[in-house]
Design a protein around this motif. Sequence first.
Motif, PDB file in Angstrom:
ATOM      1  N   GLU A  53       0.824  -1.194   0.000  1.00  0.00           N
ATOM      2  CA  GLU A  53       0.000   0.000   0.000  1.00  0.00           C
ATOM      3  C   GLU A  53       0.854   1.238   0.000  1.00  0.00           C
ATOM      4  O   GLU A  53       0.527   2.226  -0.668  1.00  0.00           O
ATOM      5  N   ASP A  54       1.973   1.173   0.775  1.00  0.00           N
ATOM      6  CA  ASP A  54       2.895   2.338   0.770  1.00  0.00           C
ATOM      7  C   ASP A  54       3.486   2.528  -0.628  1.00  0.00           C
ATOM      8  O   ASP A  54       3.570   3.668  -1.124  1.00  0.00           O
ATOM      9  N   GLN A  55       3.840   1.420  -1.208  1.00  0.00           N
ATOM     10  CA  GLN A  55       4.423   1.503  -2.564  1.00  0.00           C
ATOM     11  C   GLN A  55       3.382   2.042  -3.561  1.00  0.00           C
ATOM     12  O   GLN A  55       3.691   2.868  -4.433  1.00  0.00           O
ATOM     13  N   LEU A  56       2.124   1.543  -3.380  1.00  0.00           N
ATOM     14  CA  LEU A  56       1.063   2.007  -4.285  1.00  0.00           C
ATOM     15  C   LEU A  56       0.853   3.486  -4.130  1.00  0.00           C
ATOM     16  O   LEU A  56       0.691   4.215  -5.109  1.00  0.00           O
ATOM     17  N   THR A  57       0.850   3.917  -2.880  1.00  0.00           N
ATOM     18  CA  THR A  57       0.659   5.367  -2.652  1.00  0.00           C
ATOM     19  C   THR A  57       1.782   6.157  -3.273  1.00  0.00           C
ATOM     20  O   THR A  57       1.546   7.217  -3.911  1.00  0.00           O
ATOM     21  N   HIS A  58       3.002   5.666  -3.049  1.00  0.00           N
ATOM     22  CA  HIS A  58       4.167   6.374  -3.611  1.00  0.00           C
ATOM     23  C   HIS A  58       4.078   6.438  -5.134  1.00  0.00           C
ATOM     24  O   HIS A  58       4.336   7.503  -5.758  1.00  0.00           O
ATOM     25  N   LEU A  59       3.681   5.259  -5.744  1.00  0.00           N
ATOM     26  CA  LEU A  59       3.601   5.242  -7.208  1.00  0.00           C
ATOM     27  C   LEU A  59       2.513   6.173  -7.738  1.00  0.00           C
ATOM     28  O   LEU A  59       2.663   6.833  -8.779  1.00  0.00           O
ATOM     29  N   ARG A  60       1.397   6.245  -7.051  1.00  0.00           N
ATOM     30  CA  ARG A  60       0.305   7.121  -7.496  1.00  0.00           C
ATOM     31  C   ARG A  60       0.719   8.586  -7.374  1.00  0.00           C
ATOM     32  O   ARG A  60       0.334   9.410  -8.211  1.00  0.00           O
ATOM     33  N   GLN A  61       1.488   8.867  -6.359  1.00  0.00           N
ATOM     34  CA  GLN A  61       1.979  10.239  -6.245  1.00  0.00           C
ATOM     35  C   GLN A  61       2.951  10.543  -7.408  1.00  0.00           C
ATOM     36  O   GLN A  61       2.950  11.639  -7.970  1.00  0.00           O
ATOM     37  N   ASN A 100       1.000  15.647 -14.222  1.00  0.00           N
ATOM     38  CA  ASN A 100       1.064  17.110 -14.111  1.00  0.00           C
ATOM     39  C   ASN A 100       2.034  17.702 -15.137  1.00  0.00           C
ATOM     40  O   ASN A 100       2.018  18.917 -15.395  1.00  0.00           O
ATOM     41  N   TYR A 101       2.905  16.845 -15.760  1.00  0.00           N
ATOM     42  CA  TYR A 101       3.880  17.318 -16.751  1.00  0.00           C
ATOM     43  C   TYR A 101       3.238  17.437 -18.153  1.00  0.00           C
ATOM     44  O   TYR A 101       3.817  17.927 -19.109  1.00  0.00           O
ATOM     45  N   LYS A 102       1.972  16.915 -18.175  1.00  0.00           N
ATOM     46  CA  LYS A 102       1.266  16.856 -19.465  1.00  0.00           C
ATOM     47  C   LYS A 102       1.166  18.216 -20.173  1.00  0.00           C
ATOM     48  O   LYS A 102       1.292  18.295 -21.400  1.00  0.00           O
ATOM     49  N   PRO A 103       0.932  19.359 -19.560  1.00  0.00           N
ATOM     50  CA  PRO A 103       0.853  20.644 -20.271  1.00  0.00           C
ATOM     51  C   PRO A 103       2.102  20.955 -21.099  1.00  0.00           C
ATOM     52  O   PRO A 103       2.020  21.565 -22.161  1.00  0.00           O
ATOM     53  N   LYS A 104       3.239  20.531 -20.580  1.00  0.00           N
ATOM     54  CA  LYS A 104       4.467  20.790 -21.339  1.00  0.00           C
ATOM     55  C   LYS A 104       4.439  19.985 -22.640  1.00  0.00           C
ATOM     56  O   LYS A 104       4.885  20.439 -23.696  1.00  0.00           O
ATOM     57  N   ILE A 105       3.911  18.724 -22.532  1.00  0.00           N
ATOM     58  CA  ILE A 105       3.811  17.911 -23.752  1.00  0.00           C
ATOM     59  C   ILE A 105       2.839  18.571 -24.719  1.00  0.00           C
ATOM     60  O   ILE A 105       3.082  18.657 -25.927  1.00  0.00           O
ATOM     61  N   ASP A 106       1.724  19.036 -24.185  1.00  0.00           N
ATOM     62  CA  ASP A 106       0.739  19.705 -25.041  1.00  0.00           C
ATOM     63  C   ASP A 106       1.330  20.946 -25.709  1.00  0.00           C
ATOM     64  O   ASP A 106       1.060  21.244 -26.885  1.00  0.00           O
ATOM     65  N   GLN A 107       2.089  21.692 -24.901  1.00  0.00           N
ATOM     66  CA  GLN A 107       2.722  22.889 -25.471  1.00  0.00           C
ATOM     67  C   GLN A 107       3.667  22.507 -26.595  1.00  0.00           C
ATOM     68  O   GLN A 107       3.722  23.154 -27.630  1.00  0.00           O
ATOM     69  N   LEU A 110       3.690   6.823 -19.426  1.00  0.00           N
ATOM     70  CA  LEU A 110       2.369   6.697 -18.815  1.00  0.00           C
ATOM     71  C   LEU A 110       1.989   5.239 -18.678  1.00  0.00           C
ATOM     72  O   LEU A 110       1.436   4.802 -17.637  1.00  0.00           O
ATOM     73  N   THR A 111       2.229   4.436 -19.692  1.00  0.00           N
ATOM     74  CA  THR A 111       1.900   3.006 -19.654  1.00  0.00           C
ATOM     75  C   THR A 111       2.696   2.302 -18.552  1.00  0.00           C
ATOM     76  O   THR A 111       2.177   1.458 -17.787  1.00  0.00           O
ATOM     77  N   THR A 112       3.961   2.622 -18.467  1.00  0.00           N
ATOM     78  CA  THR A 112       4.847   1.979 -17.493  1.00  0.00           C
ATOM     79  C   THR A 112       4.385   2.292 -16.071  1.00  0.00           C
ATOM     80  O   THR A 112       4.282   1.382 -15.200  1.00  0.00           O
ATOM     81  N   ILE A 113       4.115   3.539 -15.828  1.00  0.00           N
ATOM     82  CA  ILE A 113       3.693   3.893 -14.452  1.00  0.00           C
ATOM     83  C   ILE A 113       2.347   3.285 -14.125  1.00  0.00           C
ATOM     84  O   ILE A 113       2.089   2.803 -13.026  1.00  0.00           O
ATOM     85  N   ALA A 114       1.483   3.227 -15.176  1.00  0.00           N
ATOM     86  CA  ALA A 114       0.158   2.641 -14.957  1.00  0.00           C
ATOM     87  C   ALA A 114       0.279   1.142 -14.688  1.00  0.00           C
ATOM     88  O   ALA A 114      -0.399   0.587 -13.785  1.00  0.00           O
ATOM     89  N   ARG A 115       1.110   0.488 -15.481  1.00  0.00           N
ATOM     90  CA  ARG A 115       1.273  -0.951 -15.277  1.00  0.00           C
ATOM     91  C   ARG A 115       1.953  -1.263 -13.931  1.00  0.00           C
ATOM     92  O   ARG A 115       1.644  -2.275 -13.274  1.00  0.00           O
ATOM     93  N   THR A 116       2.897  -0.423 -13.631  1.00  0.00           N
ATOM     94  CA  THR A 116       3.581  -0.642 -12.333  1.00  0.00           C
ATOM     95  C   THR A 116       2.561  -0.513 -11.207  1.00  0.00           C
ATOM     96  O   THR A 116       2.550  -1.337 -10.240  1.00  0.00           O
ATOM     97  N   ILE A 117       1.738   0.478 -11.232  1.00  0.00           N
ATOM     98  CA  ILE A 117       0.691   0.656 -10.217  1.00  0.00           C
ATOM     99  C   ILE A 117      -0.248  -0.545 -10.243  1.00  0.00           C
ATOM    100  O   ILE A 117      -0.637  -1.090  -9.190  1.00  0.00           O
ATOM    101  N   ASN A 118      -0.611  -1.001 -11.500  1.00  0.00           N
ATOM    102  CA  ASN A 118      -1.518  -2.142 -11.628  1.00  0.00           C
ATOM    103  C   ASN A 118      -0.896  -3.384 -11.047  1.00  0.00           C
ATOM    104  O   ASN A 118      -1.584  -4.215 -10.399  1.00  0.00           O
ATOM    105  N   GLU A 119       0.403  -3.490 -11.259  1.00  0.00           N
ATOM    106  CA  GLU A 119       1.106  -4.660 -10.700  1.00  0.00           C
ATOM    107  C   GLU A 119       1.021  -4.651  -9.173  1.00  0.00           C
ATOM    108  O   GLU A 119       0.768  -5.705  -8.540  1.00  0.00           O
ATOM    109  N   ILE A 120       1.225  -3.562  -8.572  1.00  0.00           N
ATOM    110  CA  ILE A 120       1.158  -3.468  -7.102  1.00  0.00           C
ATOM    111  C   ILE A 120      -0.260  -3.792  -6.640  1.00  0.00           C
ATOM    112  O   ILE A 120      -0.466  -4.527  -5.646  1.00  0.00           O
TER     113      ILE A 120
END
Length: 793
Positions: A672-680, A687-694, A728-738
């Motif tokens: 759960e700690d790891q999941l919380t850390h990963l979600r953060q 939150n870095y997405k606006p730079k990609i959009d720009q 995005l996929t990697t972080i999502a999968r990592t969270i899903n794995e946890i």
Amino acid sequence: MDHHIQQQPHHYDGGENDYMQQEDDWDRDMLLDPAWEKQQRKTFTAWCNSHLRKAGTQIENIEEDFRDGLKLMLLLEVISGERLAKPERGKMRVHKISNVNKALDFIASKGVKLVSIGAEEIVDGNAKMTLGMIWTIILRFAIQDISVEETSAKEGLLLWCQRKTAPYKNVNIQNFHISWKDGLGFCALIHRHRPELIDYGKLRKDDPMTNLNTAFDVAEKYLDIPKMLDAEDIVGTARPDEKAIMTYVSSFYHAFSGAQKAETAANRICKVLAVNQENEQLMEDYEKLASDLLEWIRRTIPWLENRVPENTMQAMQQKLEDFRDYRRLHKPPKVQEKCQLEINFNTLQTKLRLSNRPAFMPSEGKMVSDISNAWGSLEGAEKGYEEWLLNEIRRLERLDHLAEKFRQKAAIHEAWTDGKEEMLQQKDYETASLSDIKALLKKHEAFESDLAAHQDRVEQIAAIAQELNELEYYDSPSVNARCQRICDQWDSLGVLTQKRSEALQRTEKLLETIDQLYLEFAKRAAPFNNWMEGAMEDLQDTFIVHTIEEIQGLSTAHEQFKATLPEADKERQAILGIHNEIAKIVQTYHVNMAGTNPYTTINSQEINAKWDKVRQLVPQRDQALIEEHARQQNNERLRRQFANQANVIGPWIQTKMQEIGRISIEMHGTLEDQLTHLRQYEKSIVNYKPKIDQLEGDHQLIQEALIFDNKHTNYTMEHIRVGWEQLLTTIARTINEIENQILTRDAKGISQDQMNEFRASFNHFDRVSITPCSSTPQFNIIKSSRTSETVTL
């Protein structure tokens, strides 16, 4: 051989026997005019027969019938009254020669010396020698004994004829040939002795045939004189034969001599009684004849001294014809009158002297010497008049010849000059080309040679006109006027020829200058035109550049091109200067150009039009380059703007990918700690997405600007997108794995420690490596041992 017959009398002395010295042409050169021979044959035959008939015989052919000598001897016996030696009667040639020699010896015995006439020639029938022999016999026996007033033979017979015919009009016996041609002499002799036989008053001088036939017929019928001549032969011969005439006339003398003697004896008493009356009449006749003759001379001399020349040959020929009429018709009767006057004067003085009467003294001014002096003046005037007439006719002949020569030469010259002035005044050279001008020059040179060749004729015309003036030609004014027209025209032709030559040469030089200018224009206009066409092509050439450097290179080249424009403009001005120089020559010298520049089709208007086009295209090119330069600057700004963000985002994604890998391996605490850390961690990434959009916005601008490369960054938008999606996929999968681990744990009842141990045993198999390549970032494949799933980042 000279067959001249020389006859020497034996009893007459002095010059009275000169008749023996013959002047007959046939005697000298054996030539006898056929007409004369015919007359002699007829006359001598008739004369011989007039004597032979007394012996009861005659001859038919004069050269044949005397060949045997018999009739010849008989003829001599009849006319001499003497007996000759007995003739030979044989028929052989020797007998004939003997008889003829006897006849010739008899003739010689009468004082006649025969030269070149031999018996052989007579026997051979030599007509010329036979006629000569008969003529010798006639001279000796019919003419030699004639004697009148101390003259004898031929001269006596001539004087007898003159005395007998002196009173007759139109009769002038001067010889024994042409004086008898008109027949009036024969008629006068007959009328003088037998006036009842001929009506002399009805005879006309211009009818010789009638006169001759009348005399011959009357003589034969009434005077027993045979017809020894033919009227046709006499009229048809320029000069009748003298021997024939003398023979025939001698017959008249012998026929009338006996009658004259009887008449003289019968009239002697009457003459003595009438002598005084006759002398008085002679005096009156002399006075009247002298007056008439002097009056005629007085009237005639002024006519002969009138030396006023006529203007025309016809008029002068009429004067000459009048003079010939004077000589032929008017003077001869006056000559006869003068001769008769002198004869009458001498006769009158002799009669007065014989009658012991005082000598006749004519009236004052009418002496024979006065008449002779007046006649001398007449003949002097006549001679001068004739010389003047002939000189005038020669002068007029010369004048007519010169005038005709002048007219011929003038006509030829005028025919040649016809149209030459118009030809020389042509302006054909004004519109001619250079080749035409050269042809015209050659043609003009040929004309000048032709003109020079006619100089002699003009000089001859002038010389003839001058000579006509000097000879006082009556039509000199018209000659001079025509000559003056020809000379004036000649001078005009000379001036026009010089002017045309100068015009042609000047035009040739102008056209040669223009031709050189045309050639120079063509040589310079062609490359300049090519340069302008190339420049226009370059200035209108489209360009595609992708970098600022490329547009700067184009701008630099364009600036270099613009730097050449002043020099090009100078060349254009120079080329136009050539054109202007041609135009100036044309305008200044009024040259009518026949065509365009033969060396090029380029003209100044075309050059100016193309130059204006170049000048127009230069600012357009400037603007295009400026606009392109601005576009490239904007593109460069977009590149840098994109590159600046991409060069930050790319490494950030790579760093995040690495961080996720480490997090999945080095994770501590509870799931759960790891999941919380990963979600953060996921939230921070999201939150870095606006730079990609720009960056997407900047990439959109780059795409709209059609920018296909960017040297300022190795990251493309596609790389960034892939990396972002992997992250995005990697972080999502990592969270899903946890999350799945938590679900497994809770479902299996596995403790946290067991889960950690199990995870740790597989940590050394799991690797996440993101290594940028040299050009673009490469996100490696991350394999999960836990899920046996593969995630490609």
